[in-house]
Design a protein around this motif. Structure first.
Motif, PDB file in Angstrom:
ATOM      1  N   ALA A   1      -0.871   3.709  13.012  1.00 42.81           N
ATOM      2  CA  ALA A   1      -0.835   2.337  12.511  1.00 42.81           C
ATOM      3  C   ALA A   1      -0.134   2.221  11.164  1.00 42.81           C
ATOM      4  O   ALA A   1       0.617   1.267  10.923  1.00 42.81           O
ATOM      5  CB  ALA A   1      -2.260   1.777  12.418  1.00 42.81           C
ATOM      6  N   GLU A   2      -0.373   3.187  10.248  1.00 40.45           N
ATOM      7  CA  GLU A   2       0.235   3.083   8.918  1.00 40.45           C
ATOM      8  C   GLU A   2       1.748   3.201   8.988  1.00 40.45           C
ATOM      9  O   GLU A   2       2.477   2.453   8.335  1.00 40.45           O
ATOM     10  CB  GLU A   2      -0.342   4.151   7.976  1.00 40.45           C
ATOM     11  CG  GLU A   2      -1.688   3.824   7.382  1.00 40.45           C
ATOM     12  CD  GLU A   2      -2.821   4.074   8.373  1.00 40.45           C
ATOM     13  OE1 GLU A   2      -2.601   4.815   9.346  1.00 40.45           O
ATOM     14  OE2 GLU A   2      -3.920   3.521   8.170  1.00 40.45           O
TER      15      GLU A   2
ATOM     16  N   ASP B   1       3.057   0.054  10.356  1.00 40.84           N
ATOM     17  CA  ASP B   1       2.982  -0.996   9.338  1.00 40.84           C
ATOM     18  C   ASP B   1       4.210  -0.939   8.431  1.00 40.84           C
ATOM     19  O   ASP B   1       4.828  -1.963   8.110  1.00 40.84           O
ATOM     20  CB  ASP B   1       1.720  -0.845   8.491  1.00 40.84           C
ATOM     21  CG  ASP B   1       0.548  -1.643   9.035  1.00 40.84           C
ATOM     22  OD1 ASP B   1       0.795  -2.634   9.751  1.00 40.84           O
ATOM     23  OD2 ASP B   1      -0.606  -1.293   8.737  1.00 40.84           O
ATOM     24  N   ALA B   2       4.554   0.269   7.993  1.00 37.25           N
ATOM     25  CA  ALA B   2       5.738   0.439   7.150  1.00 37.25           C
ATOM     26  C   ALA B   2       7.001   0.025   7.893  1.00 37.25           C
ATOM     27  O   ALA B   2       7.898  -0.616   7.330  1.00 37.25           O
ATOM     28  CB  ALA B   2       5.849   1.888   6.680  1.00 37.25           C
TER      29      ALA B   2
ATOM     30  N   CYS C   1       7.333   0.463   2.474  1.00 36.56           N
ATOM     31  CA  CYS C   1       6.516   1.634   2.154  1.00 36.56           C
ATOM     32  C   CYS C   1       5.503   1.346   1.042  1.00 36.56           C
ATOM     33  O   CYS C   1       4.342   1.762   1.129  1.00 36.56           O
ATOM     34  CB  CYS C   1       7.412   2.798   1.746  1.00 36.56           C
ATOM     35  SG  CYS C   1       8.397   3.474   3.107  1.00 36.56           S
TER      36      CYS C   1
ATOM     37  N   THR D   1       2.663  -0.933   2.328  1.00 34.51           N
ATOM     38  CA  THR D   1       1.836  -0.213   3.300  1.00 34.51           C
ATOM     39  C   THR D   1       0.978   0.835   2.600  1.00 34.51           C
ATOM     40  O   THR D   1      -0.222   0.964   2.881  1.00 34.51           O
ATOM     41  CB  THR D   1       2.719   0.454   4.364  1.00 34.51           C
ATOM     42  OG1 THR D   1       3.445  -0.554   5.074  1.00 34.51           O
ATOM     43  CG2 THR D   1       1.879   1.248   5.352  1.00 34.51           C
ATOM     44  N   ALA D   2       1.577   1.589   1.680  1.00 33.03           N
ATOM     45  CA  ALA D   2       0.827   2.595   0.936  1.00 33.03           C
ATOM     46  C   ALA D   2      -0.273   1.946   0.103  1.00 33.03           C
ATOM     47  O   ALA D   2      -1.383   2.484  -0.013  1.00 33.03           O
ATOM     48  CB  ALA D   2       1.765   3.398   0.038  1.00 33.03           C
TER      49      ALA D   2
ATOM     50  N   ASP E   1      -1.924  -0.777   0.771  1.00 30.25           N
ATOM     51  CA  ASP E   1      -3.032  -1.125   1.678  1.00 30.25           C
ATOM     52  C   ASP E   1      -3.863   0.108   2.012  1.00 30.25           C
ATOM     53  O   ASP E   1      -5.095   0.060   2.026  1.00 30.25           O
ATOM     54  CB  ASP E   1      -2.476  -1.733   2.969  1.00 30.25           C
ATOM     55  CG  ASP E   1      -2.054  -3.186   2.799  1.00 30.25           C
ATOM     56  OD1 ASP E   1      -2.319  -3.759   1.721  1.00 30.25           O
ATOM     57  OD2 ASP E   1      -1.454  -3.742   3.737  1.00 30.25           O
ATOM     58  N   ARG E   2      -3.190   1.201   2.293  1.00 33.55           N
ATOM     59  CA  ARG E   2      -3.872   2.430   2.703  1.00 33.55           C
ATOM     60  C   ARG E   2      -4.657   3.042   1.551  1.00 33.55           C
ATOM     61  O   ARG E   2      -5.763   3.556   1.734  1.00 33.55           O
ATOM     62  CB  ARG E   2      -2.837   3.440   3.210  1.00 33.55           C
ATOM     63  CG  ARG E   2      -3.421   4.780   3.628  1.00 33.55           C
ATOM     64  CD  ARG E   2      -4.239   4.656   4.900  1.00 33.55           C
ATOM     65  NE  ARG E   2      -4.747   5.938   5.341  1.00 33.55           N
ATOM     66  CZ  ARG E   2      -5.895   6.488   4.904  1.00 33.55           C
ATOM     67  NH1 ARG E   2      -6.635   5.849   4.022  1.00 33.55           N
ATOM     68  NH2 ARG E   2      -6.291   7.664   5.360  1.00 33.55           N
TER      69      ARG E   2
ATOM     70  N   MET F   1       7.516   7.683   4.699  1.00 36.01           N
ATOM     71  CA  MET F   1       6.067   7.885   4.711  1.00 36.01           C
ATOM     72  C   MET F   1       5.723   9.316   5.115  1.00 36.01           C
ATOM     73  O   MET F   1       4.849   9.962   4.523  1.00 36.01           O
ATOM     74  CB  MET F   1       5.407   6.886   5.658  1.00 36.01           C
ATOM     75  CG  MET F   1       5.586   5.422   5.253  1.00 36.01           C
ATOM     76  SD  MET F   1       4.767   4.976   3.716  1.00 36.01           S
ATOM     77  CE  MET F   1       3.082   4.752   4.302  1.00 36.01           C
TER      78      MET F   1
ATOM     79  N   ASP G   1       3.951  12.383   2.810  1.00 33.06           N
ATOM     80  CA  ASP G   1       2.793  13.167   3.257  1.00 33.06           C
ATOM     81  C   ASP G   1       3.093  14.659   3.239  1.00 33.06           C
ATOM     82  O   ASP G   1       2.249  15.473   2.848  1.00 33.06           O
ATOM     83  CB  ASP G   1       2.380  12.746   4.673  1.00 33.06           C
ATOM     84  CG  ASP G   1       1.295  11.679   4.667  1.00 33.06           C
ATOM     85  OD1 ASP G   1       0.513  11.639   3.691  1.00 33.06           O
ATOM     86  OD2 ASP G   1       1.214  10.900   5.623  1.00 33.06           O
TER      87      ASP G   1
END
Length: 295
Positions: free
Chosen positions: A90-91, A94-95, A127, A130-131, A133-134, A234, A238
């Motif tokens: 999902a992440e 989202d990005a 990015c 999205t980041a 939010d996460r 993303m 990671d």
């Protein structure tokens, strides 16, 4: 706060006990003789524009005049909401949706922030938001992420290219992907060295990417390249946070991009003379839009 390469940037940050964003904020203050509040406020305004572009692309019916782009960001967002099979996660999606959203707004003549170019404008906002939010990031952290991306973009521009006409799409989407990966790493609490590793990991997976806009418009394949750039950024972030390092140092990856771009034929550097633009369908679309082929 003088630096030209990523290695110099990281050394400066780590020797002074600063983040990359701190270094870039101070550099902006010195370069433009402005206070920290003035510099920060200006970047915060850029973040606001990015947010509005994301919302516009996801909430409104966006369609470019050519008809080549529009609506795909909403399709991805709907897929996230409705599907039980999120193969990419999902992440990441989202990005992707946010990156496409801003790129589609650009193609429809909306207001965007060039990061570093209009053709690659969707990756960084996609990015960063999205980041945020996460990670539950506050606004200051998000603005700082933009300074991180600016510092990396500054190094790339000084040692290679950020223009598709000069170095192919690797210089636009590739640079934006690298800038975004570094920004997300700092948002996640990573070190300057980890941000640099994220740059190398992201950029070397974009080397050789040609600039071949169908009909000469910044739409196809540009919008979907923004999507994939967001995903790569993303994942690269990671990987760097996990401790993965690039075998080739960051500045040497940038140097390689420069050499590849220099050697790339003109037909593959934003001229619409080669690549996808020169396919049968690409030429057919060009004739439909403009009434005749550029050939």
């Amino acid at each position: 706060m003088n630096f030209r390469s990523v290695a110099e940037l990281v050394e400066l940050a780590e020797s002074e006990g600063l983040s990359i964003s701190d270094v870039m904020i101070q550099k902006e203050m010195e370069t433009f003789d402005k206070s920290r509040d003035e510099v920060f406020k200006q970047m915060e305004e850029n973040l606001d524009i990015m947010e509005k572009a994301i919302q516009k692309g996801l909430q409104e019916e966006i369609k470019s005049q050519s008809g080549l782009s529009g609506g795909d960001a909403q399709k991805i967002r709907n897929y996230i909401k409705e599907s039980n099979v999120l193969l990419s996660g999902a992440e990441v999606l989202d990005a992707v949706s946010r990156s496409m959203s801003v790129s589609e707004v650009n193609a429809a003549m909306g207001t965007i922030v060039a990061t570093p170019t209009a053709g690659a404008c969707g990756i960084l906002p996609g990015c960063v938001f999205t980041a945020a939010d996460r990670l539950g990031s506050d606004r200051e952290t998000m603005v700082r992420a933009l300074f991180v991306s600016g510092a990396i973009g500054y190094c790339i521009a000084n040692n290679a290219f950020i223009s598709g006409a000069a170095g192919g799409c690797q210089a636009e989407v590739g640079s934006a992907t690298a800038m975004s990966a570094a920004a997300v790493v700092e948002m996640a609490g990573g070190t300057p060295s980890q941000s640099a590793e994220a740059v190398a990991i992201a950029l070397k997976n974009m080397l050789g990417l040609v600039c071949d806009p169908v009909a000469g418009l910044v739409e196809a394949p540009c919008v979907k390249r923004n999507a994939m750039g967001g995903a790569i950024a993303m994942v690269a972030a990671d990987m760097a946070m996990a401790g993965v390092k690039s075998v080739i140092p960051t500045d040497e990856v940038i140097e390689a991009m420069f050499r590849i771009g220099r050697d790339m034929p003109v037909s593959l550097k934003e001229t619409a003379l080669g690549g996808l633009a020169a396919t049968q369908t690409g030429r057919s679309l060009e004739r439909r839009i403009f009434g005749k082929s550029a050939e």
